[in-house]
Design an enzyme around this catalytic site. Sequence first.
Site, PDB file in Angstrom:
ATOM      1  N   LYS A  50      31.711  56.537  72.492  1.00 26.56           N
ATOM      2  CA  LYS A  50      33.129  57.108  72.811  1.00 26.56           C
ATOM      3  C   LYS A  50      34.055  56.185  73.372  1.00 26.56           C
ATOM      4  CE  LYS A  50      32.137  62.047  71.312  1.00 26.56           C
ATOM      5  NZ  LYS A  50      33.317  61.963  70.203  1.00 26.56           N
TER       6      LYS A  50
ATOM      7  N   THR B  28      36.441  58.564  69.201  1.00 25.52           N
ATOM      8  CA  THR B  28      38.280  58.551  69.635  1.00 25.52           C
ATOM      9  C   THR B  28      38.384  58.451  71.036  1.00 25.52           C
ATOM     10  OG1 THR B  28      38.363  59.287  67.969  1.00 25.52           O
ATOM     11  CG2 THR B  28      40.328  59.632  68.829  1.00 25.52           C
TER      12      THR B  28
ATOM     13  N   ASN C  85      29.598  69.688  64.964  1.00 31.73           N
ATOM     14  CA  ASN C  85      30.667  68.958  66.402  1.00 31.73           C
ATOM     15  C   ASN C  85      31.834  69.803  66.545  1.00 31.73           C
ATOM     16  OD1 ASN C  85      32.360  66.791  67.234  1.00 31.73           O
ATOM     17  ND2 ASN C  85      31.978  66.314  64.902  1.00 31.73           N
TER      18      ASN C  85
ATOM     19  N   GLY D 279      35.396  67.620  70.770  1.00 33.60           N
ATOM     20  CA  GLY D 279      36.758  68.024  71.372  1.00 33.60           C
ATOM     21  C   GLY D 279      37.159  66.605  72.317  1.00 33.60           C
ATOM     22  N   PHE D 280      36.996  65.240  71.537  1.00 34.79           N
ATOM     23  CA  PHE D 280      37.645  63.865  72.181  1.00 34.79           C
ATOM     24  C   PHE D 280      36.885  63.742  73.338  1.00 34.79           C
ATOM     25  CE2 PHE D 280      41.448  63.446  69.295  1.00 34.79           C
ATOM     26  CZ  PHE D 280      40.325  63.101  68.023  1.00 34.79           C
TER      27      PHE D 280
ATOM     28  N   SER E  25      40.715  65.051  63.298  1.00 37.32           N
ATOM     29  CA  SER E  25      39.685  66.051  63.344  1.00 37.32           C
ATOM     30  C   SER E  25      39.984  67.416  63.582  1.00 37.32           C
ATOM     31  CB  SER E  25      39.781  64.974  65.043  1.00 37.32           C
ATOM     32  OG  SER E  25      38.637  66.321  65.877  1.00 37.32           O
TER      33      SER E  25
ATOM     34  N   ASN F 180      38.637  69.353  66.026  1.00 34.39           N
ATOM     35  CA  ASN F 180      38.609  69.926  67.296  1.00 34.39           C
ATOM     36  C   ASN F 180      39.221  69.984  68.325  1.00 34.39           C
ATOM     37  OD1 ASN F 180      36.060  70.430  65.980  1.00 34.39           O
ATOM     38  ND2 ASN F 180      35.219  68.011  66.175  1.00 34.39           N
ATOM     39  N   THR F 181      41.021  69.655  67.888  1.00 31.12           N
ATOM     40  CA  THR F 181      41.929  69.266  69.024  1.00 31.12           C
ATOM     41  C   THR F 181      43.401  70.216  67.615  1.00 31.12           C
ATOM     42  OG1 THR F 181      41.336  67.450  69.879  1.00 31.12           O
ATOM     43  CG2 THR F 181      43.246  67.730  69.212  1.00 31.12           C
TER      44      THR F 181
ATOM     45  N   LYS G 251      43.526  57.609  60.331  1.00 32.83           N
ATOM     46  CA  LYS G 251      41.815  58.349  58.778  1.00 32.83           C
ATOM     47  C   LYS G 251      42.446  59.669  58.397  1.00 32.83           C
ATOM     48  CE  LYS G 251      37.353  59.306  60.748  1.00 32.83           C
ATOM     49  NZ  LYS G 251      35.934  59.054  61.666  1.00 32.83           N
TER      50      LYS G 251
ATOM     51  N   THR H 105      36.321  59.803  55.192  1.00 31.87           N
ATOM     52  CA  THR H 105      37.155  60.636  55.084  1.00 31.87           C
ATOM     53  C   THR H 105      36.392  61.633  56.311  1.00 31.87           C
ATOM     54  OG1 THR H 105      36.088  62.253  54.444  1.00 31.87           O
ATOM     55  CG2 THR H 105      37.174  61.925  53.500  1.00 31.87           C
ATOM     56  N   ASN H 106      37.176  62.001  57.625  1.00 28.97           N
ATOM     57  CA  ASN H 106      36.984  62.946  59.063  1.00 28.97           C
ATOM     58  C   ASN H 106      35.267  63.778  58.550  1.00 28.97           C
ATOM     59  OD1 ASN H 106      36.943  63.569  61.743  1.00 28.97           O
ATOM     60  ND2 ASN H 106      39.141  62.874  61.972  1.00 28.97           N
TER      61      ASN H 106
END
Length: 344
Positions: free
Chosen positions: A69, A89, A114, A117-118, A181, A183-184, A215, A243-244
């Site tokens: 990361k 990210t 997961n 959350g970046f 993502s 998660n945001t 992405k 893909t994500n």
Amino acid sequence: MYRTLFTLFLSKLDPEDAHHLAFWAIRLFPRVGIGPLVERFTRPDPSLRVEALGLSFASPFGVAAGFDKNAEAIAGLGRLGFGHVEVGTVTARSQPGNPRPRLFRLIPDRAIVNRMGFNNRGAADAAPRLARAHRYRSRPIIGVNIGKSRVVDVADAIDDYVASCRMVARLADYLVVNVSSPNTPGLRGLQELDRLEPLLKRLNAESGATPLLVKIAPDLTDDEVTRICELVVRTGLAGIVATNTTLSRDGLATDSATVEAAGEGGLSGAPLSTRALEVLRVIRAAVPAEMCVISVGGVESAHDVAERLAAGATLVQGYSGFIYEGPLWARKINRELAALQRGS
């Protein structure tokens, strides 16, 4: 040996703690003088070299965003045989991510959930390490994946992405815009065309000579994927990463109580393979043959990589398989992939 270690020890650790332990070792070994020795053992066969994005990749197989990361293990990952490392990210602002626990194994499915959350220390913090990485004698191709800072409203996302872009674009071999993502909060809404088009146009202008890709999520419909492909072509981007992680929990072998305990978040690993391959085929049918398409999701073996390449992927990435296969995963894939190519 690794599978025994995983079964007896690593699988008993908290998944995030196990990741940090492995990450520490990968960062360390190039610093203690054994990097060249490891590289001789793991170097991809020259037949695997791929030319894409105006760059030369030693292997089509690389590490997906999420593993490194903060751009701290580029040298170590390259020495392990990965042809490219996608860092991030990263976000314009440092952020801790979501509360722990936020990483969960679904071992019967060889999958991961997961909701990180970046979590990262920010683009400005990563930039000096990216600059140093370019001075390494032997390094993989470096991609940088940028996302929206959590505290920034979606309405202000463009300026936030631009801030990250300006800090890292010139230090990246290629740049990826992460709008997928789960998660945001609100991030996936940026995949809607009326929001995505101005974002991609602005970042394409800001990224300069650095190739820019976007992405996307596996949970889009085929029609939505096709429309994004048309936008990518229209705006002149260099490619698509697909893909994500997925929000779906369909068809899992893991008992429902374990899945429910893991809770919300993106699912990666083997269960994503079928949909990732479907999305790849939709993309390849909708974009020019010369456009770079990076396939990621459910990749575990050389046969998986070969299947993605045959379906039109330019490059292939993995992440969750690292957890289940261990540090020689890239070496194994590269060796078997070279043998498969010789056999064909």
